[in-house]
Enzyme design. Structure first.
Site, PDB file in Angstrom:
ATOM      1  N   GLY A  14       0.827  -1.218   0.000  1.00 15.79           N
ATOM      2  CA  GLY A  14       0.000   0.000   0.000  1.00 15.79           C
ATOM      3  C   GLY A  14       0.853   1.256   0.000  1.00 15.79           C
ATOM      4  O   GLY A  14       1.865   1.318   0.696  1.00 15.79           O
ATOM      5  N   ARG A  75       1.083  -5.200  -5.597  1.00 12.19           N
ATOM      6  CA  ARG A  75       1.258  -6.425  -4.812  1.00 12.19           C
ATOM      7  C   ARG A  75       1.526  -7.511  -5.860  1.00 12.19           C
ATOM      8  O   ARG A  75       0.923  -7.520  -6.919  1.00 12.19           O
ATOM      9  CB  ARG A  75       0.000  -6.727  -4.012  1.00 12.19           C
ATOM     10  CG  ARG A  75      -0.377  -5.550  -3.086  1.00 12.19           C
ATOM     11  CD  ARG A  75      -1.484  -5.932  -2.123  1.00 12.19           C
ATOM     12  NE  ARG A  75      -2.190  -4.748  -1.626  1.00 12.19           N
ATOM     13  CZ  ARG A  75      -1.831  -4.064  -0.545  1.00 12.19           C
ATOM     14  NH1 ARG A  75      -0.773  -4.388   0.135  1.00 12.19           N
ATOM     15  NH2 ARG A  75      -2.540  -3.017  -0.148  1.00 12.19           N
ATOM     16  N   ASP A 106       4.862  -4.894   6.003  1.00  8.78           N
ATOM     17  CA  ASP A 106       5.227  -6.282   6.333  1.00  8.78           C
ATOM     18  C   ASP A 106       5.303  -7.205   5.120  1.00  8.78           C
ATOM     19  O   ASP A 106       6.195  -8.054   5.044  1.00  8.78           O
ATOM     20  CB  ASP A 106       4.311  -6.846   7.434  1.00  8.78           C
ATOM     21  CG  ASP A 106       2.840  -6.706   7.117  1.00  8.78           C
ATOM     22  OD1 ASP A 106       2.507  -6.135   6.063  1.00  8.78           O
ATOM     23  OD2 ASP A 106       2.024  -7.186   7.928  1.00  8.78           O
ATOM     24  N   GLY A 107       4.400  -7.041   4.151  1.00 10.10           N
ATOM     25  CA  GLY A 107       4.455  -7.884   2.949  1.00 10.10           C
ATOM     26  C   GLY A 107       5.745  -7.654   2.174  1.00 10.10           C
ATOM     27  O   GLY A 107       6.395  -8.604   1.699  1.00 10.10           O
ATOM     28  N   THR A 129       4.326   2.616   5.563  1.00 16.90           N
ATOM     29  CA  THR A 129       2.930   2.151   5.678  1.00 16.90           C
ATOM     30  C   THR A 129       2.189   3.079   6.624  1.00 16.90           C
ATOM     31  O   THR A 129       2.764   3.519   7.631  1.00 16.90           O
ATOM     32  CB  THR A 129       2.833   0.705   6.208  1.00 16.90           C
ATOM     33  OG1 THR A 129       1.482   0.460   6.640  1.00 16.90           O
ATOM     34  CG2 THR A 129       3.760   0.431   7.384  1.00 16.90           C
ATOM     35  N   ASP A 131      -0.071   2.188   8.547  1.00 19.44           N
ATOM     36  CA  ASP A 131      -0.600   1.421   9.683  1.00 19.44           C
ATOM     37  C   ASP A 131       0.256   1.485  10.953  1.00 19.44           C
ATOM     38  O   ASP A 131      -0.227   1.147  12.031  1.00 19.44           O
ATOM     39  CB  ASP A 131      -0.775  -0.049   9.287  1.00 19.44           C
ATOM     40  CG  ASP A 131      -1.926  -0.236   8.308  1.00 19.44           C
ATOM     41  OD1 ASP A 131      -2.722   0.699   8.146  1.00 19.44           O
ATOM     42  OD2 ASP A 131      -2.012  -1.319   7.703  1.00 19.44           O
ATOM     43  N   ASP A 133       2.456  -0.520  11.913  1.00 18.39           N
ATOM     44  CA  ASP A 133       2.442  -1.835  12.571  1.00 18.39           C
ATOM     45  C   ASP A 133       3.749  -2.607  12.379  1.00 18.39           C
ATOM     46  O   ASP A 133       3.738  -3.802  12.106  1.00 18.39           O
ATOM     47  CB  ASP A 133       1.252  -2.665  12.053  1.00 18.39           C
ATOM     48  CG  ASP A 133       1.270  -2.839  10.548  1.00 18.39           C
ATOM     49  OD1 ASP A 133       2.059  -2.144   9.873  1.00 18.39           O
ATOM     50  OD2 ASP A 133       0.501  -3.671  10.045  1.00 18.39           O
ATOM     51  N   ARG A 175      -5.744  -2.960   8.928  1.00 16.75           N
ATOM     52  CA  ARG A 175      -6.208  -4.334   8.709  1.00 16.75           C
ATOM     53  C   ARG A 175      -5.895  -5.222   9.917  1.00 16.75           C
ATOM     54  O   ARG A 175      -6.704  -6.022  10.333  1.00 16.75           O
ATOM     55  CB  ARG A 175      -5.546  -4.867   7.435  1.00 16.75           C
ATOM     56  CG  ARG A 175      -6.088  -6.166   6.931  1.00 16.75           C
ATOM     57  CD  ARG A 175      -5.443  -6.532   5.628  1.00 16.75           C
ATOM     58  NE  ARG A 175      -4.074  -6.028   5.543  1.00 16.75           N
ATOM     59  CZ  ARG A 175      -3.449  -5.755   4.414  1.00 16.75           C
ATOM     60  NH1 ARG A 175      -4.052  -5.918   3.272  1.00 16.75           N
ATOM     61  NH2 ARG A 175      -2.202  -5.331   4.409  1.00 16.75           N
ATOM     62  N   LYS A 214     -25.440  11.444  30.065  1.00 20.81           N
ATOM     63  CA  LYS A 214     -26.684  11.416  29.283  1.00 20.81           C
ATOM     64  C   LYS A 214     -26.909  12.707  28.487  1.00 20.81           C
ATOM     65  O   LYS A 214     -27.679  12.729  27.540  1.00 20.81           O
ATOM     66  CB  LYS A 214     -27.888  11.181  30.220  1.00 20.81           C
ATOM     67  CG  LYS A 214     -27.876   9.833  30.908  1.00 20.81           C
ATOM     68  CD  LYS A 214     -28.318   8.717  29.944  1.00 20.81           C
ATOM     69  CE  LYS A 214     -28.201   7.344  30.567  1.00 20.81           C
ATOM     70  NZ  LYS A 214     -26.853   6.770  30.613  1.00 20.81           N
TER      71      LYS A 214
HETATM   72  O1  F6P Z   1      -1.560   0.293   3.778  1.00 23.72           O
HETATM   73  C1  F6P Z   1      -2.147  -0.590   4.688  1.00 23.72           C
HETATM   74  C2  F6P Z   1      -3.614  -0.571   4.510  1.00 23.72           C
HETATM   75  O2  F6P Z   1      -3.967   0.752   4.607  1.00 23.72           O
HETATM   76  C3  F6P Z   1      -4.463  -1.395   5.455  1.00 23.72           C
HETATM   77  O3  F6P Z   1      -4.786  -0.755   6.654  1.00 23.72           O
HETATM   78  C4  F6P Z   1      -5.655  -1.714   4.609  1.00 23.72           C
HETATM   79  O4  F6P Z   1      -6.332  -2.824   5.027  1.00 23.72           O
HETATM   80  C5  F6P Z   1      -5.030  -1.940   3.278  1.00 23.72           C
HETATM   81  O5  F6P Z   1      -3.935  -1.051   3.231  1.00 23.72           O
HETATM   82  C6  F6P Z   1      -5.938  -1.779   2.109  1.00 23.72           C
HETATM   83  O6  F6P Z   1      -5.159  -1.730   0.965  1.00 23.72           O
HETATM   84  P1  F6P Z   1      -5.657  -1.956  -0.518  1.00 23.72           P
HETATM   85  O7  F6P Z   1      -6.996  -1.334  -0.645  1.00 23.72           O
HETATM   86  O8  F6P Z   1      -4.615  -1.290  -1.343  1.00 23.72           O
HETATM   87  O9  F6P Z   1      -5.685  -3.428  -0.728  1.00 23.72           O
END
Ligand code: F6P
Length: 326
Positions: A14, A75, A106-107, A129, A131, A133, A175, A214
């Site tokens: 991504g 990808r 990570d990928g 990224t 994320d 992560d 994700r 409330k």
């Molecule tokens: O870049 C990571 C991320 O933003 C994730 O949080 C998300 O699930 C994913 O990419 C979605 O990527 P795509 O729509 O490109 O498959």
């Protein structure tokens, strides 16, 4: 000192704001040390297809402020096969590329780790990224811009929520990680957050809504994409509406706007620092490591460690959401 003559640079997975600043830093730092740079388009896919071009000072002019990636990204299933990696290696040899800088998440690093163990080519990675992560860096390139985009969007949603006395369920990206949801939940004064790393659950959310003040006129709940409480924001929204028919509930999925836009100052500086450090790391003989920034210092983390572990959620941050949204 290792004699590196030509560094191949690519972005994969991504896209994230700040990737261009990282590419620029790699190219300019390499030039500073008299090393050539080959741009590889569309990540591992372009590597296998030999989609290469020579980069120079001008190829990276005027890109530090641009979102996305000038090298494009993809990808690639082919690279998961030994045959696909062999093709890629042959293309690198043919084009005289003798080291790689991989920018991604990570990928990307999973692929780099396998490739680096099969072939004798030094590979280092930059954390790119939204994320956040990865282990081995306090922040990933793109995270700061993305969370600021979310905060800006949720502030706007808050205006309409307040005007209509509504409850909004807002879904943010992540994700496998709730780090975008956690930080933006605090920054927007959310009522509650739902993230994969904590077990708030539906009952927890209902309790917070039921026993919260409330007299509130607007409520925001932030749900991370990877949260499995109910299967996404729409389902959470449906169940909340069922339980609290008196709430006027709306759902908003922020989606890919979180991945675009001009990188923040913080992302530009982070990308510039780790990009230049990647070139220096290759010269110093590093390989199979991600270059990150921890407490302001350059840090080197083996790929397998960077991708395997979650940097963890500070329970105090989760408590903070609860404590401050009273
Ligand atoms: O870049 C990571 C991320 O933003 C994730 O949080 C998300 O699930 C994913 O990419 C979605 O990527 P795509 O729509 O490109 O498959």
């Amino acid at each position: 000192m290792t004699q590196i003559k030509n560094i191949g640079v690519f972005t994969s997975g991504g896209d994230a704001p700040g990737m261009n600043a990282a590419i620029r830093a790699v190219v300019r730092a390499a030039m500073y040390y008299g090393i050539e740079v080959t741009g590889i388009r569309r990540g591992y896919d372009g590597m296998g297809k030999g989609d290469f071009f020579t980069m120079n000072r001008k190829s990276v002019s005027n890109i530090i402020q641009r979102g996305g990636t000038i090298l494009k990204t993809a990808r690639c299933d082919d690279f998961r096969t030994p045959e696909g990696r062999k093709n890629a290696y042959e293309q690198l040899v043919k084009n005289k590329v003798d080291a790689l800088v991989a920018i991604g998440g990570d990928g990307t690093f999973t692929g780099a780790k396998v490739f680096g163990s099969e072939y004798d080519i030094p590979v280092v990675g930059l954390p790119g990224t939204i994320d956040n992560d990865l282990v081995g860096t306090d922040f990933t390139i793109g995270y700061d811009t993305a969370i600021n985009t979310v905060v800006d969007a949720v502030d706007k949603i808050r205006d309409t929520a307040e005007s209509h006395d509504r409850l909004f369920i807002v879904e943010v990206m992540g994700r496998d990680s709730g780090l975008i949801a956690l930080r933006t939940g605090i920054a927007t004064g959310a009522e509650a957050i739902l993230i994969p790393e904590s077990k708030t659950g539906l009952e927890g959310l209902f309790n917070r809504l039921e026993f919260g003040r409330k007299d509130k006129t607007s409520r925001i709940v932030i749900v991370a994409e990877g949260d499995d409480t109910a299967g996404g924001a729409f389902e959470v929204g449906r169940l909340v509406q069922e339980k609290f028919p008196n709430y006027d509930t709306r759902i908003s999925i922020l989606g890919h706007i979180q991945r675009g836009g001009a990188p923040s100052c913080m992302d530009r500086v982070l990308a510039s620092r780790v990009g230049a450090a990647a070139v220096e790391a290759l010269r110093d003989g590093h390989r199979n490591e991600m270059i990150g920034l921890i407490n302001g210092e350059i840090a080197y983390t083996p790929f397998e460690h960077a991708i395997k572990h979650h940097q963890g959620i500070d329970p105090n941050m989760i408590k903070l959401v609860e404590m401050l949204s009273m």
